[in-house]
Scaffold this active site. Structure first.
Site, short mmCIF file in Angstrom:
data_model
loop_
_atom_site.label_atom_id
_atom_site.label_comp_id
_atom_site.label_asym_id
_atom_site.label_seq_id
_atom_site.Cartn_x
_atom_site.Cartn_y
_atom_site.Cartn_z
N ASN A 1 5.71 6.12 8.46
CA ASN A 1 4.62 6.01 9.49
C ASN A 1 5.22 6.31 10.79
O ASN A 1 5.58 5.18 11.22
CB ASN A 1 3.88 4.91 8.96
N ARG B 1 2.82 9.51 6.36
CA ARG B 1 1.20 9.18 6.94
C ARG B 1 1.15 10.25 8.27
O ARG B 1 1.68 10.25 9.23
CB ARG B 1 1.23 7.74 7.19
N HIS C 1 -8.56 5.87 8.13
CA HIS C 1 -8.07 4.77 7.23
C HIS C 1 -8.42 5.10 5.82
O HIS C 1 -8.75 4.67 4.87
CB HIS C 1 -9.05 3.52 7.34
N ARG D 1 -11.32 -1.97 20.49
CA ARG D 1 -12.18 -0.84 20.55
C ARG D 1 -13.74 -1.36 20.59
O ARG D 1 -13.95 -2.15 19.89
CB ARG D 1 -11.89 0.27 19.69
N GLU E 1 -1.49 0.97 1.53
CA GLU E 1 -1.39 2.26 1.89
C GLU E 1 -0.01 3.05 1.61
O GLU E 1 -0.17 3.94 1.30
CB GLU E 1 -1.73 2.49 3.18
#
Ligand code: AMP
Length: 403
Positions: free
Chosen positions: A8, A92, A181, A245, A390
């Site tokens: 990643n 990823r 996601h 956010r 993940e």
């Protein structure tokens, strides 16, 4: 034993995990940080060893991956004989645009497509490409697979992914909901569908709402195991409020604040992505543990930030129940709701009208980050806590395509 390396890559970092896919087991993992900056540092932890950290120059992602390989094959702390033990690498990748709805074996065309998606993922896609190219240079001939965060959202119907902007925003500028996601939503949806099948519900009839609530947060609605809506949009900014956010807001706030404060487009982007969310509301932290501690000390803004977060998540659950025409399972996953029973309670209270019959006591006392059900056995809607996975999902996808 079949070893898959999962990567990643960020702009100055590279997280890695070496996974034995046969055992479903992480053999070693770590992170390279400050790549291309002074004082680069690599950390490494073998499954059975202590954490190891060293400062080492890494000018590029290729340097970083070479260091990772050195540690994995190190005579003392390494876990494999040599590099040839690694059968494939899974990457990823943030944005695959409308091109990829599935993981894909990486070739020149795929590299080009990831490059074409840079305007849609300007921070992540270039970094993901550096990670892939670094691995290709350091591990020539090893098959590589790209697993896209946006792939899950590709089954949404058009009315769910289109914005009510002039149609040309979509045709000329690719403005639409993509969702993120995806690997996490896909994994936990799959797990929930299996549980529902065991209860006698046919896969094609399953209606599952997944809440991935961590550093970034998003929800997804799935019918028959396929995504029909998800809360993040063109970018990961849309949806519920997150650590820093803002999530969905009245879009007119943007020109209004720009006019009043003199912020330019870049400034307002930073304002919404880095200074807002529960951090902006509380003025305390983006971390829900800090917010709880502050709220317990009487900090009202910290308490408000937690309440506001729960309220917005609950609203999305309600709207997705309407999208799905009812719901069979709600899944709680990622750092916040795998760990914090008070946030789960804040989200799930008042959902009895949907058929959610919570075991509130078990919700408070159940072990953290464990796969379990927190509704009563007779509940019409099942609420599951399912730790997300993940990296393991990327490793399985990679094995399925590359071996
Ligand atoms: P993730 O993105 O899944 O790694 O989630 C990270 C976030 O989970 C952190 O920023 C925290 O807000 C939250 N988190 C982690 N552990 C806890 C905990 N014990 N209680 C509440 N929130 C937590």
């Amino acid at each position: 034993m079949t070893y898959i390396l999962v990567i990643n890559a960020g702009s100055s970092s590279l997280k890695y995990q070496l996974i034995d896919i046969d055992e479903g087991h992480i053999i070693a993992k770590g992170i390279c940080e400050r790549i291309g900056i002074a004082k680069s540092i690599i950390s490494y932890k073998a499954d059975k060893g202590d954490k190891f950290e060293k400062e080492s120059p890494m000018k590029t992602h290729e340097d970083a991956i070479k260091l990772v390989l050195d540690l994995l094959t190190d005579k003392q702390i390494g876990v494999i004989e040599d590099m040839s033990c690694i059968e494939a690498v899974g990457h990823r990748v943030l944005h695959g645009g409308e091109k990829y709805s599935e993981p894909v074996l990486i070739d020149d065309q795929v590299l080009e497509a990831i490059e074409e998606c840079i305007p849609l993922g300007p921070l992540h896609n270039p970094a993901n490409l550096m990670g892939i190219r670094g691995c290709m240079a350091a591990m020539p001939g090893v098959p590589m697979v790209a697993v896209f965060d946006t792939a899950w959202g590709q089954t949404m119907p058009k009315e769910a992914y289109m914005y009510a902007l002039p149609y040309e925003a979509y045709t000329d500028h690719k403005v639409r909901r993509y969702g993120f996601h995806g690997t996490s939503h896909r994994y936990v949806t799959g797990q929930a569908v299996k549980k529902l099948e065991k209860l006698g519900i046919k896969k094609e009839d399953t209606r599952v709402i997944t809440c991935h609530l961590g550093n970034g947060s998003s929800l997804s609605a799935a019918k028959g195991g396929k995504c029909v809506d998800t809360s993040m949009g063109l970018t990961p900014l849309e949806g519920v409020p997150m650590g820093t956010r803002c999530g969905s807001i009245d879009p007119a706030i943007i020109p209004y604040l720009m006019g009043r404060t003199g912020m330019n487009a870049q400034d307002i982007d930073t304002y919404m992505n880095k200074k807002s969310g529960v951090y902006g509301v509380s003025g305390v932290s983006s971390d829900f543990r800090d917010l709880k501690a502050a709220a317990d000390q009487g900090n009202e803004r910290a308490a408000l930030a937690r309440k506001l977060f729960c309220y917005k998540v609950r609203q999305y659950i309600g709207s997705y129940a309407a999208t799905l025409g009812g719901v069979d399972a709600i899944v709680m996953t990622a750092g916040i709701v795998e760990n914090d029973p008070y946030i789960r309670e804040g989200i799930l209270q008042g959902l009895e009208f949907l058929g959610v019959d919570m075991d509130w006591e078990f919700n408070m006392t159940c072990p953290r980050a464990t796969d379990l059900e927190i509704t009563k056995p007779t509940s019409k809607v099942h609420v599951y806590v399912i730790p997300t996975d993940e990296e393991m999902t990327i490793a399985r996808d990679t094995a399925a395509l590359a071996l």
